[in-house]
Enzyme design. Structure first.
Site, short mmCIF file in Angstrom:
data_model
loop_
_atom_site.label_atom_id
_atom_site.label_comp_id
_atom_site.label_asym_id
_atom_site.label_seq_id
_atom_site.Cartn_x
_atom_site.Cartn_y
_atom_site.Cartn_z
CG ASP A 173 -0.11 -0.05 2.53
OD1 ASP A 173 0.91 -0.76 2.55
OD2 ASP A 173 -0.50 0.61 3.50
CD GLU A 174 -0.99 4.63 3.10
OE1 GLU A 174 -1.89 5.44 3.33
OE2 GLU A 174 -0.25 4.17 3.99
CB VAL A 175 4.32 2.63 -3.40
CG1 VAL A 175 5.78 2.77 -3.79
CG2 VAL A 175 4.03 1.22 -2.90
#
Ligand SMILES: *[C@@H]1O[C@H](CO)[C@@H](O)[C@H](O)[C@H]1NC(C)=O
Length: 541
Positions: free
Chosen positions: A337-339
Site C-alpha cells: 500500500d501507499e507507495v
C-alpha cells in the site's frame, strides 16, 4: 422483549472551558434481550425460561466417551480449565446454592465427531467452527466436528451462565446451533508505530476468542520500527527496532504468540509490508532502499525498496523463506500500500531502468514489476498471499488464490464489485478503522455495515470471505490499546459471525453492555458504551 426505557436520541449539553456546545448522542432503547448476554449472536438459539443451577464444587467439563478427542488433546484440556475459571473464578460465595427447587447441570460433555479432531493442527480459513449445544439437566452436551467448533461452543456455554439473585450460578435450558457467517474474522494490530509487549498481544488474543475472532493480522514492522528479530538478518531489528533488546520479538516470543493464538482457534497472519513503509528496514540492510536525489546528487535520504537491483530480490528470497517457516499460516500479508513515487522519480538509475523496460513515466508499472517479483518469491515458498487493494488496482498479475484487502474508504462498493468480478477472494476493512475515534457510540456505525452490500452475483458475494477491524498504532500503545479496541471491535465481531438479519440495534445494545461487563469481569479494561455500571467493576491493575 420488554421496553424499560425509551430515550432514543438524547440531546446532551456539554460545558467545556471553551464554552458550551451541543452534541447529539444516539442512545438505543434499553430492553431485555431474549438472548441474554450472548455475543456474537449464534445462528440459531432458543433459551427457555427454565433455570438450572451450576455448582463450582460439582460441575465439570468432560470429554464424551464417544468423542474422538480425549485427555491427550491439550488444546481442549486447557480450554476446559480456562472456561471453568471464567464461569466460577469470580464466585463470591462459593458454597451458595440456588434453592433445591431447581435441578442442577452437573456436567458439560464435549463430543468431537470427526475422526481427526485437529488438536495439534493450526486453524485455517477452511477450519470448521460449527457446533451444537444442548443445555439440559443433568448433562449439557456440546457437539462439534473439530476442536475449533468446541472452542466457540465453550465460549457460548460460558456466556449462557449468569449469576442469579442469590449470587449462585445459573443457566437456562437452551438449544444452540451455530456456525460463522464469514470464515475470516480478523483484528489488525500494529507493533511498529509503538512496540506492544507480548503480554498485551496475548490479552487481546484472549479478548478475540471471547468475541469469536479467528485471525490476528500482525502488522509487525513498518517505517517507524522493525521489532521482528530475524535469525537470518539480525541487523534488521538490531538497528531498526526502537531498542535492540527491550523492543523486539525474539523467535521464542513469536512462537509463544502463535501457540497462544492456535489454542484459541486464531490464525496469525504476519504482514511484511513492502516496497513502501520500509524506512526501518533500511537501517539494518544497507542498499535495500532507493537513494533519493536532490538534483544531481544523492540527498542522503531513502525511499521505497530499490526495485532495480538483483541484491534486493536475493535478500527478499532469503527473508521470506525464513518468514514462511516461522509463521505456519498458509498466508503471508505482503502489504503493497501507499507507495510514494517521489524518490523513485528523483533517482537517475531508476529512470534509466524505466526507459529500458519501456515503462515511460508510469511509476505504478515499476511498482507492479517489484510486487510481481515478490509475489513469485513468496509463491515459491508455497504460501498464499494477502495484499492491500492497491496491488489489485495497479493491475499486478495475481495468483488466483490471492486475498485482496479492501481498505480505502472511498468507493468501497465499487471496489468490492471489481475485485470479486475479477475472481479474487476479498476481505473488507475499510469501514472498520478503529484507530479513528470520535465522541459518542461509534460501535453502531461499525455494526450497521453490511459487507455484501454491493452490486454482484451470488458467485461474487461468495468471494467476500470476511473482514478485519484495524487498530493502527500511531496513537496506541500498551496503555490504551485494550480499551480503545473493546468493545468497539465486538460490533465488527457480530457483523462477521452472526446472520445477516441480525441488525436490531436495541437488542444488540442490551447484549453488548452485558458482554462488555463480562470482558471487564474477565480482567479486560474494555471501555463503557455509555452511562451505566457493571456488577463487577474493573479494579485497575
Ligand atoms: C432464564 O430464566 C429466567 C427464569 O425463568 C428468566 O427470568 C430469564 O429471562 C431467562 N433468560 C433468558 C435469557 O431467557
Amino acid at each position: 422483549m420488554i421496553a424499560l426505557l425509551n430515550i432514543g436520541a438524547l440531546l446532551l449539553v456539554v460545558t467545556t472551558c471553551h464554552g458550551q456546545y451541543e452534541q447529539e448522542v444516539d442512545v438505543p432503547n434499553i430492553i431485555n434481550s431474549e438472548y441474554g448476554s450472548l455475543w456474537p449472536l449464534p445462528q440459531s438459539v432458543q433459551i427457555s425460561s427454565v433455570p438450572f443451577s451450576l455448582s463450582r464444587n460439582s460441575f465439570q467439563i468432560v470429554h464424551s466417551q464417544k468423542s474422538s478427542a480425549g485427555p491427550n488433546c491439550d488444546l481442549l484440556q486447557n480450554a476446559f480449565r480456562r472456561y471453568f475459571e471464567y464461569m466460577f473464578g469470580f464466585t463470591k460465595n462459593q458454597g451458595r446454592y440456588r434453592s433445591g427447587l431447581v435441578s442442577e447441570v452437573s456436567e458439560l460433555q464435549v463430543l468431537i465427531t470427526s475422526a481427526d479432531p485437529e488438536c495439534d493442527a493450526y486453524p485455517s480459513v477452511t477450519s470448521d467452527e460449527s457446533y451444537e449445544l444442548t443445555v439440559d439437566q443433568p448433562t449439557a452436551v456440546l457437539t462439534a466436528n473439530k476442536v475449533w467448533g468446541a472452542l466457540r461452543g465453550l465460549e457460548t456455554f460460558s456466556q449462557l451462565v449468569y449469576e442469579d439473585d442469590y449470587g449462585a450460578r445459573s443457566i437456562n435450558k437452551t438449544v444452540v446451533k451455530d456456525f460463522p457467517r464469514f470464515a475470516h474474522r480478523g483484528i489488525l494490530l500494529d507493533t511498529a508505530r509503538h512496540f506492544l509487549p507480548i503480554k498485551v498481544i496475548m490479552a487481546n488474543l484472549e479478548a478475540m476468542a471471547m468475541n469469536k475472532y479467528n485471525v490476528f493480522h500482525w502488522h509487525i514492522v513498518d517505517d517507524n520500527s522493525f521489532p521482528y528479530q530475524s535469525p537470518s538478518f539480525p541487523d534488521l531489528s538490531q538497528k531498526g527496532a526502537f531498542h535492540p533488546y527491550t523492543h523486539i520479538y525474539t523467535p521464542s516470543d513469536v512462537k509463544r504468540v502463535i501457540e497462544f493464538a492456535r489454542t484459541r482457534g486464531i490464525r496469525v497472519v504476519s504482514e511484511f509490508d513492502t516496497p513502501g513503509h520500509t524506512q526501518a528496514w533500511g537501517k539494518g540492510q544497507m542498499g535495500l532502499l532507493t537513494p533519493c536525489y536532490a538534483g544531481d546528487s544523492p540527498s542522503g535520504t531513502f525511499g521505497p525498496v530499490n526495485p532495480i537491483l538483483n541484491t534486493t530480490y536475493e535478500f527478499m528470497s532469503q527473508f521470506f523463506k525464513e518468514v514462511s517457516a516461522v509463521f505456519p499460516d498458509a498466508y503471508v500479508h505482503l502489504g503493497g500500500d501507499e507507495v510514494d513515487f517521489t524518490c523513485w522519480k528523483s533517482n537517475p538509475d531508476i529512470q534509466k531502468f524505466m526507459d529500458a523496460q519501456g515503462f515511460g513515466t508510469d511509476y505504478s508499472k515499476l511498482e507492479s514489476y517489484y510486487i510481481q517479483k515478490i509475489l513469485d518469491i513468496v509463491a515459491s515458498t508455497s504460501k498464499g498471499y494477502m495484499v492491500w487493494q492497491e496491488v489489485f488496482d495497479n493491475k499486478v498479475k495475481l495468483k488466483p488464490d490471492t486475498v485482496v484487502e479492501v481498505w480505502m474508504g472511498n468507493n468501497v462498493e465499487e471496489e468490492l464489485q471489481k475485485v470479486t468480478a475479477a475472481g479474487y477472494t476479498t476481505i473488507l476493512s475499510a469501514p472498520w478503522y478503529l484507530d479513528y475515534i470520535s465522541y459518542g457510540q461509534d460501535w453502531q456505525k461499525y455494526y450497521k455495515v453490511e459487507p455484501l452490500h454491493f452490486n454482484g452475483t451470488v458467485e461474487q458475494k461468495k468471494k467476500v470471505v470476511g473482514g478485519e477491524a484495524c487498530l493502527w498504532g500511531e496513537f496506541v500503545d500498551a496503555t490504551n490499546l485494550t480499551p480503545r479496541l473493546w468493545p468497539r471491535a465486538s460490533a465488527v465481531a457480530e457483523r462477521l459471525w452472526s446472520d445477516q438479519s441480525v441488525t436490531n440495534i436495541d437488542d444488540a445494545y442490551s447484549r453488548l453492555i452485558q458482554h462488555r461487563c463480562r470482558m471487564v469481569q474477565r480482567g479486560l479494561p474494555a471501555e463503557p458504551l455509555y452511562v451505566g455500571y457493571c456488577d463487577h467493576e474493573y479494579k485497575g491493575l
